[in-house]
Design a protein around this motif. Structure first.
Motif, PDB file in Angstrom:
ATOM      1  N   CYS A   4       0.483  -1.371  -0.423  1.00 19.08           N
ATOM      2  CA  CYS A   4      -0.741   0.443  -0.178  1.00 19.08           C
ATOM      3  C   CYS A   4       0.823   1.196   0.428  1.00 19.08           C
ATOM      4  N   GLN A   5       2.403   0.982   0.150  1.00 15.60           N
ATOM      5  CA  GLN A   5       3.033   2.063   0.452  1.00 15.60           C
ATOM      6  C   GLN A   5       3.444   2.533  -1.131  1.00 15.60           C
ATOM      7  N   GLY A   6       3.509   1.652  -1.642  1.00 15.59           N
ATOM      8  CA  GLY A   6       3.631   1.968  -2.971  1.00 15.59           C
ATOM      9  C   GLY A   6       2.170   2.216  -3.759  1.00 15.59           C
ATOM     10  N   PHE A   7       1.054   1.643  -3.482  1.00 15.74           N
ATOM     11  CA  PHE A   7       0.123   1.559  -4.207  1.00 15.74           C
ATOM     12  C   PHE A   7      -0.465   2.487  -4.533  1.00 15.74           C
ATOM     13  N   VAL A   8      -0.681   3.645  -3.148  1.00 14.90           N
ATOM     14  CA  VAL A   8      -1.512   4.638  -2.895  1.00 14.90           C
ATOM     15  C   VAL A   8      -0.738   5.576  -3.142  1.00 14.90           C
ATOM     16  N   ASP A  45      10.838  -5.265   2.112  1.00 18.73           N
ATOM     17  CA  ASP A  45       9.969  -4.469   2.022  1.00 18.73           C
ATOM     18  C   ASP A  45       9.764  -3.213   0.985  1.00 18.73           C
ATOM     19  N   MET A  46      10.650  -3.286   0.443  1.00 15.01           N
ATOM     20  CA  MET A  46      11.053  -1.847  -0.944  1.00 15.01           C
ATOM     21  C   MET A  46      10.522  -2.502  -2.319  1.00 15.01           C
ATOM     22  N   LEU A  47      10.765  -3.516  -2.134  1.00 14.04           N
ATOM     23  CA  LEU A  47      10.452  -4.792  -3.820  1.00 14.04           C
ATOM     24  C   LEU A  47       8.441  -4.620  -3.309  1.00 14.04           C
ATOM     25  N   THR A  48       8.039  -4.616  -2.095  1.00 13.23           N
ATOM     26  CA  THR A  48       6.939  -5.220  -2.125  1.00 13.23           C
ATOM     27  C   THR A  48       5.901  -3.542  -2.647  1.00 13.23           C
ATOM     28  N   CYS A  49       6.689  -2.539  -2.169  1.00  9.39           N
ATOM     29  CA  CYS A  49       6.072  -1.260  -2.237  1.00  9.39           C
ATOM     30  C   CYS A  49       6.737  -0.967  -3.617  1.00  9.39           C
ATOM     31  N   LEU A  50       8.105  -1.416  -4.190  1.00 13.68           N
ATOM     32  CA  LEU A  50       8.045  -1.139  -5.736  1.00 13.68           C
ATOM     33  C   LEU A  50       7.057  -1.647  -6.518  1.00 13.68           C
ATOM     34  N   VAL A  51       6.576  -2.937  -5.687  1.00 12.44           N
ATOM     35  CA  VAL A  51       5.434  -3.443  -6.769  1.00 12.44           C
ATOM     36  C   VAL A  51       3.709  -3.068  -6.686  1.00 12.44           C
ATOM     37  N   GLY A  52       3.918  -2.270  -5.730  1.00 12.98           N
ATOM     38  CA  GLY A  52       2.472  -1.869  -5.444  1.00 12.98           C
ATOM     39  C   GLY A  52       2.955  -0.547  -6.684  1.00 12.98           C
ATOM     40  N   ALA A  53       3.862   0.387  -6.214  1.00 11.24           N
ATOM     41  CA  ALA A  53       3.992   1.122  -7.436  1.00 11.24           C
ATOM     42  C   ALA A  53       3.227   0.504  -8.915  1.00 11.24           C
ATOM     43  N   ALA A  54       3.906   0.007  -9.263  1.00 10.55           N
ATOM     44  CA  ALA A  54       4.084  -0.318 -11.163  1.00 10.55           C
ATOM     45  C   ALA A  54       3.072  -1.040 -11.185  1.00 10.55           C
ATOM     46  N   ILE A  55       1.971  -1.762 -10.058  1.00 13.55           N
ATOM     47  CA  ILE A  55       0.608  -2.101 -10.133  1.00 13.55           C
ATOM     48  C   ILE A  55      -0.593  -1.071 -10.537  1.00 13.55           C
ATOM     49  N   ALA A  56      -0.163  -0.087  -9.480  1.00 10.42           N
ATOM     50  CA  ALA A  56      -1.272   1.077  -9.762  1.00 10.42           C
ATOM     51  C   ALA A  56      -1.029   1.599 -10.972  1.00 10.42           C
ATOM     52  N   LEU A  57       0.040   2.227 -11.117  1.00  9.73           N
ATOM     53  CA  LEU A  57       0.828   2.356 -12.671  1.00  9.73           C
ATOM     54  C   LEU A  57      -0.225   1.433 -13.590  1.00  9.73           C
ATOM     55  N   ALA A  58      -0.100   0.422 -14.198  1.00 12.06           N
ATOM     56  CA  ALA A  58      -0.537  -0.395 -14.442  1.00 12.06           C
ATOM     57  C   ALA A  58      -1.526  -0.844 -14.738  1.00 12.06           C
ATOM     58  N   THR A  59      -2.736  -0.596 -13.922  1.00  7.14           N
ATOM     59  CA  THR A  59      -4.695  -0.718 -13.277  1.00  7.14           C
ATOM     60  C   THR A  59      -4.979   0.647 -12.895  1.00  7.14           C
ATOM     61  N   LEU A  60      -4.313   1.454 -13.325  1.00 12.96           N
ATOM     62  CA  LEU A  60      -4.922   2.729 -12.543  1.00 12.96           C
ATOM     63  C   LEU A  60      -4.305   3.985 -13.875  1.00 12.96           C
ATOM     64  N   LEU A  74       7.587   9.576 -17.221  1.00 14.00           N
ATOM     65  CA  LEU A  74       6.482  10.118 -16.249  1.00 14.00           C
ATOM     66  C   LEU A  74       6.341   8.343 -14.994  1.00 14.00           C
ATOM     67  N   ALA A  75       6.355   7.625 -15.782  1.00 12.83           N
ATOM     68  CA  ALA A  75       6.410   6.011 -15.165  1.00 12.83           C
ATOM     69  C   ALA A  75       7.508   6.064 -14.145  1.00 12.83           C
ATOM     70  N   LEU A  76       8.563   5.618 -14.652  1.00 10.72           N
ATOM     71  CA  LEU A  76      10.019   5.617 -13.641  1.00 10.72           C
ATOM     72  C   LEU A  76      10.004   7.142 -13.106  1.00 10.72           C
ATOM     73  N   ALA A  77       9.565   8.049 -13.424  1.00 13.52           N
ATOM     74  CA  ALA A  77      10.142   9.062 -11.613  1.00 13.52           C
ATOM     75  C   ALA A  77       8.640   8.115 -10.928  1.00 13.52           C
ATOM     76  N   VAL A  78       7.894   8.165 -11.223  1.00 15.31           N
ATOM     77  CA  VAL A  78       6.592   7.579  -9.829  1.00 15.31           C
ATOM     78  C   VAL A  78       7.186   6.651  -9.065  1.00 15.31           C
ATOM     79  N   LEU A  79       7.970   5.754  -9.822  1.00 16.15           N
ATOM     80  CA  LEU A  79       8.277   4.703  -9.639  1.00 16.15           C
ATOM     81  C   LEU A  79       9.001   5.175  -8.296  1.00 16.15           C
ATOM     82  N   ALA A  80      10.018   5.229  -9.285  1.00 16.81           N
ATOM     83  CA  ALA A  80      11.389   6.336  -8.609  1.00 16.81           C
ATOM     84  C   ALA A  80      11.207   6.615  -6.879  1.00 16.81           C
ATOM     85  N   PHE A  81      10.376   7.562  -6.919  1.00 15.56           N
ATOM     86  CA  PHE A  81      10.430   8.487  -6.215  1.00 15.56           C
ATOM     87  C   PHE A  81       8.752   7.272  -4.981  1.00 15.56           C
ATOM     88  N   CYS A  82       7.961   6.567  -4.818  1.00  8.89           N
ATOM     89  CA  CYS A  82       7.831   5.955  -4.353  1.00  8.89           C
ATOM     90  C   CYS A  82       9.151   4.980  -3.846  1.00  8.89           C
TER      91      CYS A  82
END
Length: 128
Positions: A28-32, A99-114, A53-61
C-alpha cells in the motif's frame, strides 16, 4: 476453499512463516502514493505522460520506501535491545529489501491498472 477470520489465522492456515501485515502495508505504501503523485506531477505540468513519468513515479515511491527503512533503522539503533520489537523483521535478514520490493510492486501495479482511468478523469476535469 479455506476461510480466514484474521490475517494471523490465514498465516497459520496457509503455513506462512511471518505476519502478512508488514508486506500488505508496504504494498500500500507504493500503491496509494503512485497515482496521487502521478496526478500531481501531471497537474503541475512537470512531466508529460509517458515512460519517463512512470519511471519518475516509481523512483519516487521507491525513495519514500527507502527513507522509511532508514528511519526504521535509525529508530532501531536508538532503541538498542528493543529494536527487534520495533522493526518487525521477524527474523528475516532481507526484510528491508523485501519491503522496498513490495512497495515497488505496489506502485507498478497501481500505474499499470489505474493510469488510463486517471487520464480519463483528468480529461473530464479539463473539458468541463
Amino acid at each position: 476453499m479455506r476461510r480466514c477470520r484474521s490475517a494471523s489465522s490465514c498465516a497459520t492456515g496457509w503455513h506462512l512463516a511471518r505476519n502478512p501485515f508488514d508486506r500488505i502495508g508496504h504494498f500500500c505504501q507504493g500503491f496509494v502514493p503512485a497515482i496521487v503523485l502521478r496526478e500531481l506531477v501531471i497537474g503541475l505540468g512537470l512531466i508529460r505522460r509517458g515512460t519517463f513519468l512512470a519511471l519518475a513515479v516509481l523512483a519516487f515511491c521507491l525513495a519514500i520506501s527507502a527513507a522509511y527503512e532508514l528511519i526504521e533503522f535509525a529508530a532501531a539503533q536508538a532503541l538498542g535491545q528493543g529494536a527487534d520489537a520495533f522493526l518487525g523483521a521477524q527474523g528475516d535478514p532481507w526484510d528491508t529489501q523485501w519491503d522496498m520490493l513490495t512497495c515497488l510492486v505496489g506502485a507498478a501495479i497501481a500505474l499499470a491498472t489505474l493510469s488510463r482511468i486517471d487520464d480519463r478523469l483528468i480529461a473530464q476535469d479539463r473539458d468541463g
